[in-house]
Scaffold this motif. Structure first.
Motif, mmCIF file in Angstrom:
data_model
loop_
_atom_site.group_PDB
_atom_site.id
_atom_site.type_symbol
_atom_site.label_atom_id
_atom_site.label_comp_id
_atom_site.label_asym_id
_atom_site.label_seq_id
_atom_site.Cartn_x
_atom_site.Cartn_y
_atom_site.Cartn_z
ATOM 1 N N PRO A 96 -59.205 -1.202 55.163
ATOM 2 C CA PRO A 96 -57.492 -1.389 55.758
ATOM 3 C C PRO A 96 -57.373 -2.187 54.766
ATOM 4 O O PRO A 96 -57.373 -2.745 54.149
ATOM 5 C CB PRO A 96 -58.348 -2.809 57.240
ATOM 6 N N PHE A 97 -55.962 -2.368 54.448
ATOM 7 C CA PHE A 97 -55.357 -3.485 53.300
ATOM 8 C C PHE A 97 -54.769 -4.384 53.656
ATOM 9 O O PHE A 97 -54.797 -5.357 55.471
ATOM 10 C CB PHE A 97 -53.426 -2.548 53.523
ATOM 11 N N ALA A 120 -50.410 -9.702 51.387
ATOM 12 C CA ALA A 120 -49.154 -9.850 52.776
ATOM 13 C C ALA A 120 -48.402 -7.869 52.396
ATOM 14 O O ALA A 120 -48.979 -7.935 51.938
ATOM 15 C CB ALA A 120 -48.408 -10.031 51.152
ATOM 16 N N PRO A 121 -47.908 -7.555 53.423
ATOM 17 C CA PRO A 121 -47.712 -6.463 53.713
ATOM 18 C C PRO A 121 -46.129 -6.652 52.762
ATOM 19 O O PRO A 121 -45.394 -6.886 51.973
ATOM 20 C CB PRO A 121 -46.527 -6.970 55.014
ATOM 21 N N LEU A 122 -46.415 -4.854 52.141
ATOM 22 C CA LEU A 122 -45.104 -4.294 51.142
ATOM 23 C C LEU A 122 -43.745 -4.564 51.889
ATOM 24 O O LEU A 122 -43.709 -4.582 52.839
ATOM 25 C CB LEU A 122 -45.856 -3.287 50.302
ATOM 26 N N PRO A 123 -42.559 -4.226 50.650
ATOM 27 C CA PRO A 123 -41.495 -4.249 51.556
ATOM 28 C C PRO A 123 -41.181 -3.471 52.094
ATOM 29 O O PRO A 123 -40.954 -2.592 51.211
ATOM 30 C CB PRO A 123 -40.540 -5.042 50.244
ATOM 31 N N THR A 124 -40.109 -3.339 53.042
ATOM 32 C CA THR A 124 -39.720 -1.801 53.202
ATOM 33 C C THR A 124 -38.759 -1.738 51.969
ATOM 34 O O THR A 124 -37.565 -2.488 51.628
ATOM 35 C CB THR A 124 -39.570 -1.935 54.088
ATOM 36 N N ASP A 171 -35.793 -4.529 53.822
ATOM 37 C CA ASP A 171 -35.776 -5.687 53.213
ATOM 38 C C ASP A 171 -35.956 -5.421 51.612
ATOM 39 O O ASP A 171 -35.035 -6.044 50.581
ATOM 40 C CB ASP A 171 -37.214 -5.992 52.861
#
Length: 259
Positions: free
Chosen positions: A5-6, A9-13, A16
């Protein structure tokens, strides 16, 4: 084999990233008097609409034909209790409640001010109907500025099609897709160089092409490459290292139906 699993911090969409670009440039945009941002239907989402309004800009975009919209109630209110706000869901099968504002490029143009439960605000919609060869086609545009005239909303959205010409010409004449590197910094430099070269070419072409009355021959919403073939010294200087061959070509008018 399953991937772990990653973590992080989530990557920007994409939303964003574009909102971040606007936040970085908002002072300059407002200083130039820019009030409207035009985007295709992909950006007709609550997060993007809310972000644009927080920047004191208005969004013009396109909605699905089955978009959830409600009529605003304009009748008499009860003397007591909560006032009625809405009077049913908008249906495009009956256009009697819409205001017909005219016809443009063979399209009947209708407009209305309605509530969008998705965006949680009042918007102005522009409904377009075109009949040709026994078939009926329609499109639904909207603007968060309820005071913007319907025909202006339509013209602003149609002007967005110039973006397609920009990428087409950059691919054909300034080597937009010819870079073979995979590094982000080099790709960023290449794309900016290619588009800057195209802008300089268009600028010099417009400066060299004036009609007999001393006015530019192009319409503000169209970009027409004139005869004879382009002879731009700055363009030759820019394109020689890229070994790009200049060709005479025509760009079709951009005022098309946004179907």
């Amino acid at each position: 084999m399953k991937h772990p699993p990653f973590v992080g911090a989530p990557l920007p969409t994409r939303m964003d990233s574009y909102l971040g670009q606007l936040q970085h440039a908002i002072t300059v945009l407002l200083g130039c008097g820019i009030r409207y941002l035009v985007a295709d239907s992909f950006y007709a989402k609550t997060k993007f609409v809310s972000g644009i309004r927080e920047l004191n800009l208005h969004l013009i975009s396109k909605l699905r034909q089955d978009a959830d919209l409600r009529w605003l109630y304009t009748g008499a209110q009860k003397p007591k209790g909560r006032h009625r706000q809405y009077s049913g869901k908008v249906s495009f099968d009956d256009l009697s409640r819409f205001e017909r504002v005219g016809e443009l490029d063979g399209q009947r143009v209708y407009t209305a001010t309605v509530n969008s439960p998705t965006f949680k605000q009042i918007v102005r919609i522009v409904y377009l109907v075109r009949e040709a060869n026994g078939k009926t086609a329609s499109a639904l545009l909207f603007s968060t500025d309820t005071d913007c005239p319907a025909l202006d909303i339509l013209r602003y959205y149609q002007a967005r099609f110039q973006i397609e010409f920009l990428f087409r010409d950059a691919k054909q004449h300034t080597g937009l897709c010819d870079c073979q590197t995979t590094r982000k910094e080099k790709l960023d430099f290449h794309f900016n160089t290619s588009l800057t070269a195209l802008n300089l070419l268009r600028l010099e072409d417009r400066q060299q092409n004036w009609d007999a009355r001393g006015q530019r021959a192009q319409c503000p919403l169209r970009c027409q490459w004139e005869d004879p073939p382009l002879q731009c010294p700055s363009a030759r200087t820019l394109f020689s290292p890229l070994k790009t061959r200049l060709q005479r070509h025509k760009i079709q008018p951009s005022l098309r139906r946004p179907m």
